[in-house]
Design a protein around this motif. Structure first.
Motif, PDB file in Angstrom:
ATOM      1  N   ARG A  68      -9.007   5.472  14.207  1.00 49.36           N
ATOM      2  CA  ARG A  68      -8.979   4.749  12.932  1.00 49.36           C
ATOM      3  C   ARG A  68     -10.272   5.090  12.192  1.00 49.36           C
ATOM      4  O   ARG A  68     -11.371   4.833  12.713  1.00 49.36           O
ATOM      5  N   CYS A  69     -10.151   5.693  11.025  1.00 50.63           N
ATOM      6  CA  CYS A  69     -11.306   6.243  10.323  1.00 50.63           C
ATOM      7  C   CYS A  69     -11.497   5.564   8.965  1.00 50.63           C
ATOM      8  O   CYS A  69     -10.532   5.329   8.236  1.00 50.63           O
TER       9      CYS A  69
ATOM     10  N   ALA B   2      -3.993   2.931  -2.325  1.00 49.50           N
ATOM     11  CA  ALA B   2      -3.490   1.910  -3.235  1.00 49.50           C
ATOM     12  C   ALA B   2      -2.080   2.262  -3.671  1.00 49.50           C
ATOM     13  O   ALA B   2      -1.738   3.420  -3.849  1.00 49.50           O
ATOM     14  N   SER B   3      -1.236   1.249  -3.850  1.00 52.00           N
ATOM     15  CA  SER B   3       0.183   1.494  -4.122  1.00 52.00           C
ATOM     16  C   SER B   3       0.496   1.780  -5.570  1.00 52.00           C
ATOM     17  O   SER B   3       1.605   2.134  -5.914  1.00 52.00           O
ATOM     18  N   SER B   4      -0.466   1.595  -6.476  1.00 50.54           N
ATOM     19  CA  SER B   4      -0.208   1.868  -7.886  1.00 50.54           C
ATOM     20  C   SER B   4      -0.161   3.354  -8.141  1.00 50.54           C
ATOM     21  O   SER B   4      -0.848   4.136  -7.492  1.00 50.54           O
TER      22      SER B   4
ATOM     23  N   ALA C  37      -5.980  -1.130   5.785  1.00 53.02           N
ATOM     24  CA  ALA C  37      -6.782  -1.414   4.600  1.00 53.02           C
ATOM     25  C   ALA C  37      -6.829  -0.178   3.716  1.00 53.02           C
ATOM     26  O   ALA C  37      -6.857   0.957   4.212  1.00 53.02           O
ATOM     27  N   ILE C  38      -6.829  -0.393   2.417  1.00 52.20           N
ATOM     28  CA  ILE C  38      -6.897   0.711   1.474  1.00 52.20           C
ATOM     29  C   ILE C  38      -8.154   1.537   1.762  1.00 52.20           C
ATOM     30  O   ILE C  38      -9.251   1.010   1.928  1.00 52.20           O
TER      31      ILE C  38
ATOM     32  N   PHE D 169       0.842  -1.193   0.000  1.00 51.75           N
ATOM     33  CA  PHE D 169       0.000   0.000   0.000  1.00 51.75           C
ATOM     34  C   PHE D 169       0.878   1.243   0.000  1.00 51.75           C
ATOM     35  O   PHE D 169       2.072   1.184   0.286  1.00 51.75           O
ATOM     36  N   ALA D 170       0.273   2.353  -0.326  1.00 53.05           N
ATOM     37  CA  ALA D 170       0.944   3.644  -0.239  1.00 53.05           C
ATOM     38  C   ALA D 170       0.422   4.380   0.988  1.00 53.05           C
ATOM     39  O   ALA D 170      -0.748   4.251   1.359  1.00 53.05           O
TER      40      ALA D 170
END
Length: 263
Positions: A137-138, A256-258, A197-198, A8-9
């Protein structure tokens, strides 16, 4: 800033503001993402918020020392040391460092600080916590508090002696039961949570923010704005509604890491 891992990013911003009343800022914040890919995979990224206390210069010294010690010790831990244990030991070392410095300098006797630390790994989210700064955590418009305040009023609430409404406006709501640097021994609250989580966003903040800004306001800000804009919006809200204390916030968004990483 935005940094990528294999899974993940992370887009992150940490900010602190003196508020509307105080002349000095006794809060300290940091976000660390190692440049080395192997270290980043093994130790993840780390964010920390500390809210200092202790009279002239003491609070500022304590919070900065806590943040610097925690960041350094966590990433310098032995490679085979489990990350949750590593972050706990880093906080304990910060406690010892603050206590030693306060004991050695009469001008700093009794100084201390809160500390809330978040570590994001590909397989889990970890936190270590002492005091009344908070971690939320949101996701999907909801904001869940992960930490529990180490305060007298929170203890009274847990014991059923006062209501949630009474706790919010209690005159002793800022009395801490635990803090870094005020005594040799310390019990650190540590917890391993589900993997990031994304689409989720983690928010760390001092009581200068959560004392006047509701979780719903936090969820709205991080759900509609990028981390830098969200930090600014939340600080502005705290200043408008109270502003009597220093205000610190860290917004750590999981994406997302892309795609290219923006700096």
């Amino acid at each position: 800033m935005s940094e990528e891992s294999a899974d993940f990013a992370v887009q992150a911003c940490v900010a602190t503001d003196v508020g509307c009343v105080r002349e000095t800022n006794e809060d300290a914040v940091a976000f660390v993402c190692p440049a080395d890919a192997e270290l980043r995979q093994r130790r993840g990224v780390l964010a920390v918020v500390a809210d200092g206390m202790g009279g002239h210069l003491g609070g500022e010294v304590a919070s900065v020392l806590a943040v610097e010690t925690i960041c350094r010790c966590y990433f310098a831990a032995p490679a085979d040391q489990e990350p949750l244990r590593a972050v706990e030991l880093a906080v304990l070392e910060a406690n010892r460092a603050i206590y030693r410095q306060g004991d050695a300098d009469p001008a700093l006797i009794g100084m201390g600080t809160t500390a809330t630390v978040l570590v994001l790994l590909p397989t889990s989210a970890l936190y270590a916590h002492v005091g009344d700064s908070r971690l939320y955590r949101c996701a999907q418009g909801r904001c869940i508090q992960l930490t529990q305040d180490h305060t007298l009023v929170e203890q009274l609430l847990q014991d059923g002696m006062i209501s949630a409404l009474e706790a919010r406006y209690h005159p002793m709501r800022n009395i801490l039961l635990r803090s870094l640097g005020t005594r040799r021994g310390l019990r650190v609250a540590v917890q391993r949570c589900a993997a990031p989580a994304i689409g989720e966003t983690f928010v760390l903040c001092s009581d200068g923010l959560h004392g006047s800004v509701e979780p719903a306001d936090i969820a709205e800000a991080v759900g509609t704005l990028d981390p830098e804009q969200a930090c600014r919006r939340l600080i502005d809200l705290a200043r408008e509604r109270d502003g009597s204390d220093n205000i610190s916030v860290g917004v750590i968004a999981v994406r997302a890491s892309s795609g290219p990483a923006a700096q």
